[in-house]
Design an enzyme around this catalytic site. Structure first.
Site, PDB file in Angstrom:
ATOM      1  CG  HIS A 125      -1.847   0.887   1.599  1.00  0.00           C
ATOM      2  ND1 HIS A 125      -1.620   2.267   1.782  1.00  0.00           N
ATOM      3  CD2 HIS A 125      -3.211   0.952   1.400  1.00  0.00           C
ATOM      4  CE1 HIS A 125      -2.640   2.805   1.792  1.00  0.00           C
ATOM      5  NE2 HIS A 125      -3.865   1.926   1.777  1.00  0.00           N
ATOM      6  CG  ASP A 202       0.659  -2.174   6.111  1.00  0.00           C
ATOM      7  OD1 ASP A 202      -0.365  -2.141   7.156  1.00  0.00           O
ATOM      8  OD2 ASP A 202       0.485  -1.651   5.380  1.00  0.00           O
ATOM      9  CD  GLN A 205      -6.757  -4.154   4.517  1.00  0.00           C
ATOM     10  OE1 GLN A 205      -7.858  -4.877   4.844  1.00  0.00           O
ATOM     11  NE2 GLN A 205      -7.017  -2.921   3.968  1.00  0.00           N
ATOM     12  CE  LYS A 228      -7.239   0.320   6.696  1.00  0.00           C
ATOM     13  NZ  LYS A 228      -8.148   0.385   5.461  1.00  0.00           N
ATOM     14  CB  CYS A 367      -3.947   3.305  -1.421  1.00  0.00           C
ATOM     15  SG  CYS A 367      -5.134   4.576  -1.078  1.00  0.00           S
TER      16      CYS A 367
HETATM   17  N1  PMP Z   1      -1.769  -0.555   4.694  1.00  0.00           N
HETATM   18  C1  PMP Z   1      -2.642  -1.215   4.079  1.00  0.00           C
HETATM   19  C2  PMP Z   1      -2.281  -2.707   3.824  1.00  0.00           C
HETATM   20  C3  PMP Z   1      -3.955  -0.741   4.083  1.00  0.00           C
HETATM   21  O1  PMP Z   1      -4.872  -1.374   3.676  1.00  0.00           O
HETATM   22  C4  PMP Z   1      -4.194   0.517   4.468  1.00  0.00           C
HETATM   23  C5  PMP Z   1      -5.773   1.112   4.524  1.00  0.00           C
HETATM   24  N2  PMP Z   1      -6.082   1.040   3.174  1.00  0.00           N
HETATM   25  C6  PMP Z   1      -3.427   1.247   5.058  1.00  0.00           C
HETATM   26  C7  PMP Z   1      -1.985   0.696   5.092  1.00  0.00           C
HETATM   27  C8  PMP Z   1      -3.425   2.453   5.711  1.00  0.00           C
HETATM   28  O2  PMP Z   1      -4.318   2.590   6.524  1.00  0.00           O
HETATM   29  P1  PMP Z   1      -4.870   3.824   7.502  1.00  0.00           P
HETATM   30  O3  PMP Z   1      -5.295   4.900   6.342  1.00  0.00           O
HETATM   31  O4  PMP Z   1      -5.815   3.450   8.234  1.00  0.00           O
HETATM   32  O5  PMP Z   1      -3.722   4.788   8.065  1.00  0.00           O
END
Ligand code: PMP
Length: 421
Positions: A125, A202, A205, A228, A367
């Site tokens: 991401h 990270d 998910q 999430k 993203c």
């Molecule tokens: N890493 C991953 C794998 C994600 O799916 C996301 C959120 N889509 C993020 C980072 C970023 O999370 P946040 O927007 O809550 O900071």
């Protein structure tokens, strides 16, 4: 794997699932973007504001001590949830993105220098890519990307092959937000540690969909967002192993992190986790996150994992059976995410059409533009992602809706739009 009916009671805990969407009720399949919040979490936040609200660690009055106690016990709850060795290894942040930036700037700069390398995977991401890219640019290091295989998966061997004596840090997603692929984090950390390299995971998910034990995984840092995992927005976690947090510098400085301050002499700083939480923290939402943990564990994390996976399997199998539909990623889903494309159609058209059924999905590049590009999916995908309140009937509705989608505005007018990256 069949979808358990034990989950049917769960829906009643989520007030938003009863909302009227112009005559339809929501089939909310956008859980990888954010989850809905159960009454238990909303009540915990309400209870905090109505019985304990004050500032933490500041005053001797009863409300302040109550707020401090609730905030610190939320920290303890997160530590238990992650299997951390100590509650002081848990730093509250604004979310995954904030956590990763804190590690990149506060720790990365201590260990990565000119000529060094930072290793990430080819499925990250943007939030686990840009902080590392910027760190490398700032210190004169090189960002190396571990390629994914033909199934869009990451093998431990591919990681090992990229490790050199210049590798100083590794950052990798536990679960891909695009395809739901579960990465071999344990194997990666084991190999990294043989070379003395710390690993940042990270977990955005992962935490809502599978049990996570940071010590068992060997994660040196583990980052996730409350929103999430059925918790409130605006709060998240940076877990860091105690001896690494000791080497980390705070990015933000200010109130709450110092014992003694002078104009020019040495200051006396607190240690982790308070050193990394300058200013007034998001107390109520940390309390809400602890309630979300109680909620998830009340259902059972193994049960949640099996439920989400069963829905993803049903969706993937049903979508594969439809003409012109391609399901991306591994042959069988590994987490609660299914990404797919409909031949000749822009994902936004698919999403618009599904919306007319009350179905919420994410459409676009998620993203993760470099990853999407490496898969040759320039316009992105349509992503259905499942959570505790979803049902087999909702999956069947998704299949019905996808089977009737037709070309629309986006397919004709904006075949390449990526404005939502
Ligand atoms: N890493 C991953 C794998 C994600 O799916 C996301 C959120 N889509 C993020 C980072 C970023 O999370 P946040 O927007 O809550 O900071």
């Amino acid at each position: 794997m069949s979808v358990s009916s034990d989950f049917s009671a769960v829906r009643a805990d989520f007030p938003i699932l009863g909302v009227d969407l112009d005559g339809r009720s929501p089939a909310y399949l956008d859980n990888a973007a954010t989850t809905q919040k159960p009454r238990q979490v909303l009540d915990a936040i309400h209870d905090y504001y109505t019985t304990a609200n004050s500032n933490v660690g500041r005053s001797v009055h009863t409300l302040s001590m109550r707020a401090t106690e609730r905030y610190e016990s939320a920290r303890g709850r997160v530590a238990e949830f992650l299997g951390a060795a100590d509650k002081d290894e848990v730093v509250f942040t604004r979310g995954t993105t904030d956590s990763i930036n804190m590690v990149a700037e506060g720790f990365g700069r201590q260990v990565v220098g000119s000529g060094d390398e930072v290793l990430i995977s080819g499925m990250e991401h943007h939030s686990n890519l840009l902080p590392w890219r910027r760190l490398c640019e700032r210190v004169g290091a090189t960002l190396r990307v571990v390629p994914i295989d033909e199934h869009g998966e990451l093998t431990p061997e591919a990681f090992t092959a990229q490790i050199t004596e210049r590798t100083k840090l590794i950052a990798v997603a536990h679960v891909s937000n695009v395809q739901g692929t579960v990465n071999p984090v344990r194997e990666i950390t084991a190999e990294a540690h043989r070379h003395g390299i710390p690993v940042v995971v990270d977990g955005a998910q992962a935490v809502a969909h599978r049990p996570v034990d940071v010590q068992e995984l060997g994660a040196d840092f583990y980052c996730f967002s409350s929103h999430k995992m059925y918790g409130p927005m605006g709060v998240g976690v940076l877990y860091g192993r105690a001896e690494l947090l000791e080497r980390m510098q705070p990015i933000n400085v200010g109130g709450g992190i110092v014992r003694h301050v002078t104009y020019d002499g040495p200051n006396k700083y607190y240690k982790a986790p308070h050193l990394f939480e300058s200013g007034t923290p998001n107390i109520a939402d940390a309390v809400g996150l602890a309630a979300a943990i109680d909620y998830l564990e009340g259902i059972g994390r193994e049960q949640v994992a099996a439920h989400d996976l069963a829905l993803a399997e049903r969706a993937a199998a049903g979508l594969r059976a439809l003409d012109g539909v391609t399901v991306f990623g591994a042959q069988r889903p590994q987490g609660g995410i299914v990404s797919f494309g409909v031949e000749g159609l822009h994902p936004y058209d698919v999403g618009n059409h599904l919306n007319t059924y009350g179905i919420a999905v994410r459409t676009g590049v998620h993203c993760a533009v470099p990853f999407i590009d490496s898969l040759g999916l320039t316009i992105g995908t349509t992503r259905a992602s499942f959570g505790v309140y979803n049902t087999a009937e909702e999956v069947d509705l998704l299949l019905e809706a996808v089977s009737t989608v037709e070309k629309g505005f986006w397919s004709n007018e904006h075949p390449n739009d990526r404005s939502l990256a």
